[in-house]
Motif scaffolding. Structure first.
Motif, PDB file in Angstrom:
ATOM      1  N   GLN A 289       0.831  -1.197   0.000  1.00 56.76           N
ATOM      2  CA  GLN A 289       0.000   0.000   0.000  1.00 56.76           C
ATOM      3  C   GLN A 289       0.870   1.254   0.000  1.00 56.76           C
ATOM      4  OE1 GLN A 289      -2.728   0.324   3.344  1.00 56.76           O
ATOM      5  NE2 GLN A 289      -2.864   2.546   3.126  1.00 56.76           N
ATOM      6  N   GLU A 290       1.898   1.264   0.847  1.00 57.65           N
ATOM      7  CA  GLU A 290       2.789   2.424   0.925  1.00 57.65           C
ATOM      8  C   GLU A 290       3.594   2.601  -0.359  1.00 57.65           C
ATOM      9  OE1 GLU A 290       3.895   2.766   5.612  1.00 57.65           O
ATOM     10  OE2 GLU A 290       4.649   1.034   4.539  1.00 57.65           O
ATOM     11  N   GLU A 291       4.115   1.498  -0.893  1.00 55.56           N
ATOM     12  CA  GLU A 291       4.880   1.583  -2.140  1.00 55.56           C
ATOM     13  C   GLU A 291       4.031   2.167  -3.264  1.00 55.56           C
ATOM     14  OE1 GLU A 291       7.631  -2.304  -1.059  1.00 55.56           O
ATOM     15  OE2 GLU A 291       5.742  -2.518  -2.152  1.00 55.56           O
ATOM     16  N   CYS A 292       2.781   1.717  -3.340  1.00 56.72           N
ATOM     17  CA  CYS A 292       1.890   2.216  -4.390  1.00 56.72           C
ATOM     18  C   CYS A 292       1.572   3.690  -4.199  1.00 56.72           C
ATOM     19  CB  CYS A 292       0.600   1.392  -4.417  1.00 56.72           C
ATOM     20  SG  CYS A 292       0.814  -0.271  -5.106  1.00 56.72           S
ATOM     21  N   SER A 293       1.473   4.117  -2.952  1.00 50.99           N
ATOM     22  CA  SER A 293       1.193   5.536  -2.698  1.00 50.99           C
ATOM     23  C   SER A 293       2.381   6.396  -3.136  1.00 50.99           C
ATOM     24  CB  SER A 293       0.873   5.774  -1.222  1.00 50.99           C
ATOM     25  OG  SER A 293       2.037   5.690  -0.411  1.00 50.99           O
ATOM     26  N   TYR A 294       3.607   5.918  -2.916  1.00 51.41           N
ATOM     27  CA  TYR A 294       4.795   6.662  -3.338  1.00 51.41           C
ATOM     28  C   TYR A 294       4.925   6.686  -4.856  1.00 51.41           C
ATOM     29  CZ  TYR A 294       6.327   6.333   1.556  1.00 51.41           C
ATOM     30  OH  TYR A 294       6.414   6.432   2.920  1.00 51.41           O
ATOM     31  N   LEU A 295       4.542   5.576  -5.505  1.00 49.61           N
ATOM     32  CA  LEU A 295       4.765   5.429  -6.943  1.00 49.61           C
ATOM     33  C   LEU A 295       3.530   5.746  -7.787  1.00 49.61           C
ATOM     34  CD1 LEU A 295       6.796   2.100  -6.743  1.00 49.61           C
ATOM     35  CD2 LEU A 295       7.702   4.334  -7.387  1.00 49.61           C
ATOM     36  N   ASP A 296       2.435   6.137  -7.155  1.00 53.18           N
ATOM     37  CA  ASP A 296       1.175   6.423  -7.861  1.00 53.18           C
ATOM     38  C   ASP A 296       0.676   5.217  -8.671  1.00 53.18           C
ATOM     39  OD1 ASP A 296       0.962   8.910  -6.823  1.00 53.18           O
ATOM     40  OD2 ASP A 296       1.571   9.997  -8.619  1.00 53.18           O
ATOM     41  N   ILE A 297       0.777   4.039  -8.078  1.00 52.48           N
ATOM     42  CA  ILE A 297       0.294   2.816  -8.713  1.00 52.48           C
ATOM     43  C   ILE A 297      -1.073   2.478  -8.115  1.00 52.48           C
ATOM     44  CG2 ILE A 297       0.696   0.337  -9.002  1.00 52.48           C
ATOM     45  CD1 ILE A 297       3.708   0.983  -8.705  1.00 52.48           C
ATOM     46  N   PRO A 298      -2.114   2.283  -8.940  1.00 52.02           N
ATOM     47  CA  PRO A 298      -3.415   1.886  -8.400  1.00 52.02           C
ATOM     48  C   PRO A 298      -3.294   0.573  -7.636  1.00 52.02           C
ATOM     49  CG  PRO A 298      -3.613   2.558 -10.694  1.00 52.02           C
ATOM     50  CD  PRO A 298      -2.148   2.459 -10.410  1.00 52.02           C
ATOM     51  N   CYS A 299      -3.904   0.503  -6.457  1.00 53.75           N
ATOM     52  CA  CYS A 299      -3.771  -0.680  -5.600  1.00 53.75           C
ATOM     53  C   CYS A 299      -5.130  -1.069  -5.028  1.00 53.75           C
ATOM     54  CB  CYS A 299      -2.783  -0.402  -4.467  1.00 53.75           C
ATOM     55  SG  CYS A 299      -2.616  -1.750  -3.280  1.00 53.75           S
ATOM     56  N   ASN A 315      -5.266   6.558  -4.720  1.00 54.03           N
ATOM     57  CA  ASN A 315      -4.980   5.463  -5.652  1.00 54.03           C
ATOM     58  C   ASN A 315      -5.048   4.092  -4.976  1.00 54.03           C
ATOM     59  OD1 ASN A 315      -2.497   6.260  -4.270  1.00 54.03           O
ATOM     60  ND2 ASN A 315      -1.485   4.742  -5.538  1.00 54.03           N
ATOM     61  N   VAL A 316      -5.336   4.072  -3.686  1.00 57.65           N
ATOM     62  CA  VAL A 316      -5.472   2.822  -2.938  1.00 57.65           C
ATOM     63  C   VAL A 316      -6.926   2.637  -2.530  1.00 57.65           C
ATOM     64  CG1 VAL A 316      -4.791   1.540  -0.879  1.00 57.65           C
ATOM     65  CG2 VAL A 316      -3.094   2.934  -2.082  1.00 57.65           C
ATOM     66  N   TYR A 317      -7.497   1.493  -2.897  1.00 60.63           N
ATOM     67  CA  TYR A 317      -8.903   1.186  -2.616  1.00 60.63           C
ATOM     68  C   TYR A 317      -8.984   0.026  -1.638  1.00 60.63           C
ATOM     69  CZ  TYR A 317     -10.187   4.111  -6.614  1.00 60.63           C
ATOM     70  OH  TYR A 317     -10.361   5.164  -7.487  1.00 60.63           O
ATOM     71  N   LEU A 318      -9.621   0.254  -0.503  1.00 64.64           N
ATOM     72  CA  LEU A 318      -9.820  -0.787   0.501  1.00 64.64           C
ATOM     73  C   LEU A 318     -11.055  -1.602   0.115  1.00 64.64           C
ATOM     74  CD1 LEU A 318      -8.623  -1.753   3.233  1.00 64.64           C
ATOM     75  CD2 LEU A 318     -10.272  -0.241   4.354  1.00 64.64           C
ATOM     76  N   SER A 319     -10.865  -2.854  -0.247  1.00 66.82           N
ATOM     77  CA  SER A 319     -11.960  -3.647  -0.817  1.00 66.82           C
ATOM     78  C   SER A 319     -13.038  -4.009   0.187  1.00 66.82           C
ATOM     79  CB  SER A 319     -11.399  -4.939  -1.421  1.00 66.82           C
ATOM     80  OG  SER A 319     -11.055  -5.867  -0.402  1.00 66.82           O
ATOM     81  N   ASN A 320     -12.637  -4.222   1.450  1.00 63.67           N
ATOM     82  CA  ASN A 320     -13.560  -4.706   2.479  1.00 63.67           C
ATOM     83  C   ASN A 320     -14.221  -6.018   2.040  1.00 63.67           C
ATOM     84  OD1 ASN A 320     -14.758  -4.521   5.031  1.00 63.67           O
ATOM     85  ND2 ASN A 320     -16.582  -3.511   4.225  1.00 63.67           N
ATOM     86  N   TYR A 321     -13.598  -6.693   1.082  1.00 59.31           N
ATOM     87  CA  TYR A 321     -14.101  -7.957   0.521  1.00 59.31           C
ATOM     88  C   TYR A 321     -15.493  -7.795  -0.075  1.00 59.31           C
ATOM     89  CZ  TYR A 321     -10.310  -9.494   3.565  1.00 59.31           C
ATOM     90  OH  TYR A 321      -9.098  -9.628   4.202  1.00 59.31           O
ATOM     91  N   GLU A 322     -15.777  -6.607  -0.595  1.00 58.03           N
ATOM     92  CA  GLU A 322     -17.071  -6.355  -1.222  1.00 58.03           C
ATOM     93  C   GLU A 322     -16.924  -6.461  -2.737  1.00 58.03           C
ATOM     94  OE1 GLU A 322     -18.365  -2.534   0.105  1.00 58.03           O
ATOM     95  OE2 GLU A 322     -18.552  -3.159   2.207  1.00 58.03           O
ATOM     96  N   GLN A 323     -17.757  -7.300  -3.346  1.00 53.16           N
ATOM     97  CA  GLN A 323     -17.639  -7.559  -4.772  1.00 53.16           C
ATOM     98  C   GLN A 323     -17.838  -6.294  -5.604  1.00 53.16           C
ATOM     99  OE1 GLN A 323     -16.771 -10.788  -5.964  1.00 53.16           O
ATOM    100  NE2 GLN A 323     -16.245  -9.429  -7.672  1.00 53.16           N
TER     101      GLN A 323
END
Length: 368
Positions: A289-299, A315-323
């Motif tokens: 998550q942190e690496e993606c935030s530094y590199l602007d990679i969608p996660c 750019n980071v999406y917490l899924s909460n295991y929701e489809q």
């Protein structure tokens, strides 16, 4: 004298720039291994140009299952509680522990038992839920109780530590030491050829709370298979993940999917190259998550809660295991072109250097 016990690959990645900064400051230290993980450790030591570990607190292995983890725990306490151990005789003043692994907890307990000051790096992260992630949240709370010196990556983490220990020595390093690790990785890989010219994404799933829960793991694997119908997926295989895939009869299923390329766990610099050129990352790791935030990679974060704030809602999406959340993320980033990775020059903090400089001051004061 400083002792730095490292147990996992993630810890070594984040502590490597701290070790280099301590070398630059001329501070004496022992970098040691706890024996918890073996996979890719030597590659990381060589890649970051680190000194070889002074010794190991337990036989080096790969605690990839519950039984192996229990065996390792028994070994490390048995071998380090006695009077005739290097951990006892080297007159350490500071024990630098990192993060929230079992190695962090064990090293903190042993340090307190020996009267060594516990220094917690990446301190103060909280999800505010004991069960998510488990047992990491409990580990952080326990290590905070045993620590007297704290290096926190950001205001939220700093506030959490101050609320618990207002009189402790607390330093806000601004960013995580992982930022320095990413800087090194980008520098090492800047002249390397592209891994794959065609569009792809990367999946890295390894947390015990995911892989040991059969229904949840099956849900995640099914989603990765569905995603692979539209884009190639590099599935980075951790040893613990492979163990559970085989146990649940999922390994052959993944192997037979044409859109999935099962990739052995790779060196850190290669992993950063891989995710940097991909469209997005599917992960359950906080470091990712942190690496993606530094590199602007969608996660897409396969978790219910996270103790980190980096990238959330950006750019980071917490899924909460929701489809629905998973489908929305995938649909969005399948359509969007992959943006070039962000330039790290926008970050003006060097957390590893800040830690080393502060420890030098503390060492000077404590030697008087």
């Amino acid at each position: 004298m400083i002792v730095i016990p490292i147990g996992t690959k993630a810890q070594l990645i984040k502590m490597a720039p701290v070790i280099k900064a301590l070398e630059a400051q001329g501070l004496p230290f022992d970098f040691i291994l706890t024996g918890q993980h073996q996979e890719t450790m030597e590659d990381l030591i060589a890649g970051f140009d680190l000194p070889q570990p002074a010794y190991s607190m337990a036989p080096i292995g790969e605690a990839s299952s519950k039984s192996k983890l229990l065996k390792w725990l028994l070994q490390i306490f048995w071998k380090n509680l006695g009077p005739n151990t290097p951990f006892r005789h080297n007159e350490y003043r500071f024990c630098l522990v990192h993060g929230d692994t079992l190695s962090t907890l064990v090293a903190s307990i042993l340090a307190r038992f020996r009267g060594i000051q516990v220094v917690h790096i990446e301190a103060g992260l909280r999800s505010k839920s004991i069960l998510h992630p488990f047992p990491e949240e409990l580990t952080r709370l326990a290590v905070s109780r045993m620590s007297s010196i704290f290096y926190c990556s950001g205001k939220n983490a700093t506030s959490n530590v101050r609320a618990l220990k207002p009189k402790a020595h607390i330093v806000d390093t601004g960013e995580n030491t992982l930022l320095d690790s990413v800087r090194t990785a980008l520098s090492k890989g800047k002249d390397s050829p592209a891994i794959d010219a065609s569009p792809y994404c990367v999946a890295s799933i390894h947390r015990f709370e995911n892989i040991t829960n059969r229904d949840r793991f099956l849900f995640i694997v099914n989603n990765i298979i569905n995603i692979s119908k539209n884009i190639k997926v590099y599935f980075v295989l951790h040893s613990a993940t492979k163990h559970q895939l085989i146990k649940y009869g999922l390994y052959n299923r993944l192997s037979n999917e044409k859109g999935i390329k099962i990739t052995p766990r790779m060196g850190y610099f290669d992993f950063i190259r891989l995710i940097s050129a991909g469209k997005f990352l599917i992960s359950d790791g906080g470091s990712n998550q942190e690496e993606c935030s530094y590199l602007d990679i969608p996660c897409l974060l396969m978790r219910q809660k996270t103790e980190r704030t980096e990238g959330l809602g950006i750019n980071v999406y917490l899924s909460n295991y929701e489809q629905k959340m998973i489908d929305t993320f995938v649909e969005k980033y399948l359509q969007l072109p992959r943006a070039a990775s962000a330039q790290l020059e926008r970050f003006n903090s060097f957390p590893s250097k800040a830690i080393a400089q502060d420890l030098e001051l503390l060492s000077t004061v404590s030697s008087r």
